[in-house]
Design an enzyme around this catalytic site. Sequence first.
Site, PDB file in Angstrom:
ATOM      1  N   LYS A 124      71.492  10.875  20.196  1.00  0.00           N
ATOM      2  CA  LYS A 124      70.336  11.013  21.096  1.00  0.00           C
ATOM      3  C   LYS A 124      69.063  11.221  20.267  1.00  0.00           C
ATOM      4  CE  LYS A 124      72.145  10.063  24.603  1.00  0.00           C
ATOM      5  NZ  LYS A 124      71.739   9.242  25.718  1.00  0.00           N
ATOM      6  N   ASN A 183      83.186   4.365  31.553  1.00  0.00           N
ATOM      7  CA  ASN A 183      83.311   5.722  32.080  1.00  0.00           C
ATOM      8  C   ASN A 183      82.957   5.785  33.560  1.00  0.00           C
ATOM      9  OD1 ASN A 183      84.026   8.422  31.671  1.00  0.00           O
ATOM     10  ND2 ASN A 183      81.879   9.039  31.546  1.00  0.00           N
ATOM     11  N   ASP A 209      78.523  -5.194  28.564  1.00  0.00           N
ATOM     12  CA  ASP A 209      78.195  -4.181  27.556  1.00  0.00           C
ATOM     13  C   ASP A 209      76.770  -4.428  27.072  1.00  0.00           C
ATOM     14  OD1 ASP A 209      78.155  -2.839  24.864  1.00  0.00           O
ATOM     15  OD2 ASP A 209      80.238  -2.445  25.424  1.00  0.00           O
ATOM     16  N   SER A 249      68.381  14.317  25.907  1.00  0.00           N
ATOM     17  CA  SER A 249      69.092  15.562  26.219  1.00  0.00           C
ATOM     18  C   SER A 249      68.428  16.725  25.508  1.00  0.00           C
ATOM     19  CB  SER A 249      70.537  15.413  25.742  1.00  0.00           C
ATOM     20  OG  SER A 249      71.186  16.654  25.746  1.00  0.00           O
ATOM     21  N   GLY A 252      79.931  25.140  18.098  1.00  0.00           N
ATOM     22  CA  GLY A 252      78.727  24.348  18.361  1.00  0.00           C
ATOM     23  C   GLY A 252      77.910  24.844  19.538  1.00  0.00           C
ATOM     24  N   PHE A 274      70.518   4.497  30.805  1.00  0.00           N
ATOM     25  CA  PHE A 274      71.495   5.594  30.850  1.00  0.00           C
ATOM     26  C   PHE A 274      72.716   5.303  29.987  1.00  0.00           C
ATOM     27  CE2 PHE A 274      69.573   5.830  35.179  1.00  0.00           C
ATOM     28  CZ  PHE A 274      69.214   7.160  35.211  1.00  0.00           C
ATOM     29  N   VAL A 296      86.448  31.084  29.921  1.00  0.00           N
ATOM     30  CA  VAL A 296      85.052  31.394  29.641  1.00  0.00           C
ATOM     31  C   VAL A 296      84.905  31.470  28.125  1.00  0.00           C
ATOM     32  CG1 VAL A 296      83.213  33.091  29.929  1.00  0.00           C
ATOM     33  CG2 VAL A 296      84.795  32.623  31.826  1.00  0.00           C
ATOM     34  N   TYR A 350      67.111  15.820  29.558  1.00  0.00           N
ATOM     35  CA  TYR A 350      67.768  16.574  30.630  1.00  0.00           C
ATOM     36  C   TYR A 350      68.330  17.865  30.070  1.00  0.00           C
ATOM     37  CZ  TYR A 350      68.665  11.677  32.176  1.00  0.00           C
ATOM     38  OH  TYR A 350      68.595  10.336  32.487  1.00  0.00           O
ATOM     39  N   TYR A 360      77.345  12.885  18.920  1.00  0.00           N
ATOM     40  CA  TYR A 360      76.691  12.596  20.204  1.00  0.00           C
ATOM     41  C   TYR A 360      75.245  13.081  20.189  1.00  0.00           C
ATOM     42  CZ  TYR A 360      75.020  13.178  24.939  1.00  0.00           C
ATOM     43  OH  TYR A 360      74.218  13.146  26.057  1.00  0.00           O
TER      44      TYR A 360
HETATM   45  P1  NAD Z   1      78.273   8.670  32.527  1.00  0.00           P
HETATM   46  O1  NAD Z   1      79.317   8.472  31.505  1.00  0.00           O
HETATM   47  O2  NAD Z   1      78.687   9.101  33.875  1.00  0.00           O
HETATM   48  O3  NAD Z   1      77.409   7.321  32.691  1.00  0.00           O
HETATM   49  C1  NAD Z   1      77.178   6.439  31.636  1.00  0.00           C
HETATM   50  C2  NAD Z   1      77.508   5.040  32.095  1.00  0.00           C
HETATM   51  O4  NAD Z   1      77.238   4.131  31.034  1.00  0.00           O
HETATM   52  C3  NAD Z   1      78.967   4.870  32.498  1.00  0.00           C
HETATM   53  O5  NAD Z   1      79.073   4.286  33.772  1.00  0.00           O
HETATM   54  C4  NAD Z   1      79.537   3.958  31.413  1.00  0.00           C
HETATM   55  O6  NAD Z   1      80.566   3.132  31.926  1.00  0.00           O
HETATM   56  C5  NAD Z   1      78.306   3.205  30.950  1.00  0.00           C
HETATM   57  N1  NAD Z   1      78.356   2.743  29.565  1.00  0.00           N
HETATM   58  C6  NAD Z   1      78.714   3.456  28.459  1.00  0.00           C
HETATM   59  N2  NAD Z   1      78.611   2.682  27.365  1.00  0.00           N
HETATM   60  C7  NAD Z   1      78.150   1.457  27.774  1.00  0.00           C
HETATM   61  C8  NAD Z   1      77.828   0.247  27.110  1.00  0.00           C
HETATM   62  N3  NAD Z   1      77.979   0.120  25.781  1.00  0.00           N
HETATM   63  N4  NAD Z   1      77.394  -0.791  27.835  1.00  0.00           N
HETATM   64  C9  NAD Z   1      77.252  -0.691  29.187  1.00  0.00           C
HETATM   65  N5  NAD Z   1      77.554   0.439  29.871  1.00  0.00           N
HETATM   66  C10 NAD Z   1      77.989   1.498  29.176  1.00  0.00           C
HETATM   67  O7  NAD Z   1      77.205   9.665  31.910  1.00  0.00           O
HETATM   68  P2  NAD Z   1      76.010  10.431  32.624  1.00  0.00           P
HETATM   69  O8  NAD Z   1      76.354  11.857  32.704  1.00  0.00           O
HETATM   70  O9  NAD Z   1      75.595   9.715  33.828  1.00  0.00           O
HETATM   71  O10 NAD Z   1      74.898  10.285  31.501  1.00  0.00           O
HETATM   72  C11 NAD Z   1      73.923   9.261  31.554  1.00  0.00           C
HETATM   73  C12 NAD Z   1      73.001   9.387  30.366  1.00  0.00           C
HETATM   74  O11 NAD Z   1      72.398  10.679  30.378  1.00  0.00           O
HETATM   75  C13 NAD Z   1      73.697   9.261  29.019  1.00  0.00           C
HETATM   76  O12 NAD Z   1      72.829   8.558  28.150  1.00  0.00           O
HETATM   77  C14 NAD Z   1      73.839  10.687  28.555  1.00  0.00           C
HETATM   78  O13 NAD Z   1      73.862  10.786  27.153  1.00  0.00           O
HETATM   79  C15 NAD Z   1      72.589  11.315  29.130  1.00  0.00           C
HETATM   80  N6  NAD Z   1      72.721  12.756  29.349  1.00  0.00           N
HETATM   81  C16 NAD Z   1      73.714  13.215  30.167  1.00  0.00           C
HETATM   82  C17 NAD Z   1      73.873  14.581  30.354  1.00  0.00           C
HETATM   83  C18 NAD Z   1      74.991  15.114  31.218  1.00  0.00           C
HETATM   84  O14 NAD Z   1      75.375  16.262  31.064  1.00  0.00           O
HETATM   85  N7  NAD Z   1      75.521  14.352  32.155  1.00  0.00           N
HETATM   86  C19 NAD Z   1      72.992  15.469  29.732  1.00  0.00           C
HETATM   87  C20 NAD Z   1      71.965  14.967  28.932  1.00  0.00           C
HETATM   88  C21 NAD Z   1      71.844  13.596  28.754  1.00  0.00           C
HETATM   89  C1  UD1 Z   2      77.236  20.399  26.608  1.00  0.00           C
HETATM   90  C2  UD1 Z   2      77.161  19.648  25.307  1.00  0.00           C
HETATM   91  C3  UD1 Z   2      75.763  19.080  25.130  1.00  0.00           C
HETATM   92  C4  UD1 Z   2      75.364  18.229  26.332  1.00  0.00           C
HETATM   93  C5  UD1 Z   2      75.493  19.063  27.599  1.00  0.00           C
HETATM   94  C6  UD1 Z   2      75.217  18.205  28.808  1.00  0.00           C
HETATM   95  C7  UD1 Z   2      78.786  20.781  23.832  1.00  0.00           C
HETATM   96  C8  UD1 Z   2      78.969  21.620  22.604  1.00  0.00           C
HETATM   97  N1  UD1 Z   2      77.512  20.521  24.207  1.00  0.00           N
HETATM   98  O1  UD1 Z   2      76.366  21.465  26.516  1.00  0.00           O
HETATM   99  O2  UD1 Z   2      75.700  18.281  23.963  1.00  0.00           O
HETATM  100  O3  UD1 Z   2      74.037  17.767  26.199  1.00  0.00           O
HETATM  101  O4  UD1 Z   2      76.837  19.571  27.690  1.00  0.00           O
HETATM  102  O5  UD1 Z   2      75.184  18.941  29.971  1.00  0.00           O
HETATM  103  O6  UD1 Z   2      79.746  20.326  24.428  1.00  0.00           O
HETATM  104  N2  UD1 Z   2      81.783  26.793  29.339  1.00  0.00           N
HETATM  105  C9  UD1 Z   2      82.868  27.634  29.542  1.00  0.00           C
HETATM  106  N3  UD1 Z   2      84.063  27.062  29.894  1.00  0.00           N
HETATM  107  C10 UD1 Z   2      84.219  25.719  30.075  1.00  0.00           C
HETATM  108  C11 UD1 Z   2      83.104  24.874  29.863  1.00  0.00           C
HETATM  109  C12 UD1 Z   2      81.907  25.444  29.492  1.00  0.00           C
HETATM  110  O7  UD1 Z   2      82.772  28.835  29.407  1.00  0.00           O
HETATM  111  O8  UD1 Z   2      85.334  25.263  30.369  1.00  0.00           O
HETATM  112  C13 UD1 Z   2      80.500  27.412  29.005  1.00  0.00           C
HETATM  113  C14 UD1 Z   2      79.922  26.940  27.676  1.00  0.00           C
HETATM  114  O9  UD1 Z   2      80.357  27.743  26.614  1.00  0.00           O
HETATM  115  C15 UD1 Z   2      78.404  27.071  27.951  1.00  0.00           C
HETATM  116  C16 UD1 Z   2      78.275  26.772  29.446  1.00  0.00           C
HETATM  117  O10 UD1 Z   2      79.575  27.004  29.989  1.00  0.00           O
HETATM  118  O11 UD1 Z   2      77.988  28.381  27.720  1.00  0.00           O
HETATM  119  C17 UD1 Z   2      77.864  25.343  29.735  1.00  0.00           C
HETATM  120  O12 UD1 Z   2      78.743  24.459  29.066  1.00  0.00           O
HETATM  121  P1  UD1 Z   2      78.643  22.866  29.249  1.00  0.00           P
HETATM  122  O13 UD1 Z   2      78.627  22.526  30.684  1.00  0.00           O
HETATM  123  O14 UD1 Z   2      79.696  22.235  28.394  1.00  0.00           O
HETATM  124  O15 UD1 Z   2      77.183  22.507  28.706  1.00  0.00           O
HETATM  125  P2  UD1 Z   2      76.495  22.804  27.289  1.00  0.00           P
HETATM  126  O16 UD1 Z   2      77.288  23.720  26.475  1.00  0.00           O
HETATM  127  O17 UD1 Z   2      75.092  23.223  27.572  1.00  0.00           O
END
Ligand code: NAD
Ligand code: UD1
Length: 367
Positions: A180, A53, A84, A150, A323, A106, A244, A204, A176
Site C-alpha cells: 500500500k 476473493n 485480472d 490504508s 505486528g 480497490f 483477545v 481507510y 501487504y
Molecule cells: P476484498 O478482498 O473484499 O476485495 C478486493 C477485490 O479485488 C476482490 O473481489 C478480489 O477478487 C479482487 N481482486 C484481487 N486481486 C485482483 C486482481 N489482480 N485483479 C482483479 N481483481 C482482483 O477486499 P476489501 O476489504 O474490499 O478491500 C478493498 C481495498 O481496500 C483493497 O485494496 C484493500 O487493500 C483496501 N483496504 C481494505 C481494508 C479492510 O480492512 N477491508 C482496510 C484498508 C484498506
Molecule cells: C489489520 C491489519 C492491517 C489492516 C487492517 C484493516 C494486521 C497486523 N493488521 O489491522 O494491516 O490495514 O486490519 O482493517 O493484521 N483482534 C483480536 N482478536 C482477533 C482479531 C483481532 O483481539 O481475533 C484485535 C487486534 O489485536 C486489534 C483489533 O482486534 O487490536 C483489531 O484487529 P483487526 O481487525 O485485525 O485490525 P488491525 O489490527 O487494525
Amino acid sequence: MGGDTLNEDKRIDMTRAILVTGGAGYVGSHTVAYLLENMGNDLEIVVVDNLINSYRSKPGQKKPESLRIIEDMTGKTIHFYNCDIRDVQAMHRVFQNHLIECVIHFAALKAVGESVTKPLEYYQANVSGTCTLFEVMRDHGVHKLVYSSSCTVYGEPQRLPLDETHPTGAGLTNPYGRSKYFCEEIMKDLCASDKKWSVISLRYFNPVGAHPSGRIGEDPRGTPNNLMPYIAQVAVGRLEELQVFGSDYPTVDGTGVRDYVHVQDLAEGHAGALACFNKTEFTGFHAINLGTGTGYSVLQMVAAFEAASGKRVPWRVAARRAGDVAVNYADASLAARTLGWRARRTLADMCADTWRWQSTHPHGYAT
Ligand code: NAD
Ligand code: UD1
C-alpha cells in the site's frame, strides 16, 4: 503499450462510466451499491474483478453474487468483466468498450499473514497490477483515480490522532502494508511526472458493517483475520470463542484500540472523492484519512456487538499478535474540509448492520 482507441464519433454516443476494480469485494461492492443508489442514469458502472476473493456465481450466472444482488436491489445494470487487472489486453478492451472517466481502484490482495508467506504474489497483484492499470489508464487518456489505501501506511504511530502529515513507510511489518505504501509513492511520482493526473488516496481506518438492507456484507474466506467478522461469526455460532490478542496494552482496558468506520460511510467517502475531480485544486496526489476519529477497544467492541445482537460472545485472552499496535485512530478533519465528508454512523449502527447481514447469511454469500 498503446491500445486501440475508439474514434471520437463512436465515443460521443457512449455513456460516461466509472471503472471500479475489485468491485465485487467487500468495500467495492458497498461503494458500487451506493453509487448506483445515488447517481443519475447518465453514468454507468463498470466492474473488473478476477473473483479471487469474492463469491463466485452459481452455475449459469455470469456475475458474482454481490453484484447480482446489487442489480436486484437497484434495478440497474453493472457491466462486469471477470478479469485480472494485470491482463493488459483484457484491460485495454474494457477501456475501449466504455467511456471511462475515472477509476476507483480497490482490487488487491489483503490478508496480512498470507502476505508474509507469499510476498511475491502480493507485490505482483498489488504493486505490479496497479502499475499495469495506470499504464492502461494513461494509454486511454484517463487520469482520475481514487485509490484504496490504508492507515497501515503510517506504521507504528509517533503521535495520535494520525493525521495525513504523519510520516509513512517506516516500521511497516508486512508485505501487504508495504504494498500500500509503495503504491502511494508510485502515485506521487506519477503525479509529479504529468500534471494531468488527479489521484485521491483514501486511507481507510478499520472498515466494518454492512449495507443496511443486510443483503450484502463482508464474506471472508476461511477463518476471519479481522476482529469484527470474527466476533460476528462467534455470535452466530460458527466459531466458539474470540481470542483477545493481548490485554496488557496501555489502553482503557488493556486491549487494542482501533478506529472502526462503517463501510457505508466509506462508500460515501468515495462518492465525495469523485465529486472533487471537478475542482482544479484536486490535480496531483492527495492522501485523505477516512475514519471516525474515535477509537474503541476490543472489549468495547465485544460489548457493543452483544448489545446489538442479543447474543453472548465468549472470549479469552491470548498472546499479543505480532505486528499489532496498541492504539490507532484518525484525525479525519482533512476529509471534512476537502471532501465535505464525515463518518455519520455510530458503533451501534456498525454492529447492528453487521449482525443483520451475519444473522441472515451465517455462511456469507454461500448461505
Ligand atoms: P476484498 O478482498 O473484499 O476485495 C478486493 C477485490 O479485488 C476482490 O473481489 C478480489 O477478487 C479482487 N481482486 C484481487 N486481486 C485482483 C486482481 N489482480 N485483479 C482483479 N481483481 C482482483 O477486499 P476489501 O476489504 O474490499 O478491500 C478493498 C481495498 O481496500 C483493497 O485494496 C484493500 O487493500 C483496501 N483496504 C481494505 C481494508 C479492510 O480492512 N477491508 C482496510 C484498508 C484498506
Ligand atoms: C489489520 C491489519 C492491517 C489492516 C487492517 C484493516 C494486521 C497486523 N493488521 O489491522 O494491516 O490495514 O486490519 O482493517 O493484521 N483482534 C483480536 N482478536 C482477533 C482479531 C483481532 O483481539 O481475533 C484485535 C487486534 O489485536 C486489534 C483489533 O482486534 O487490536 C483489531 O484487529 P483487526 O481487525 O485485525 O485490525 P488491525 O489490527 O487494525
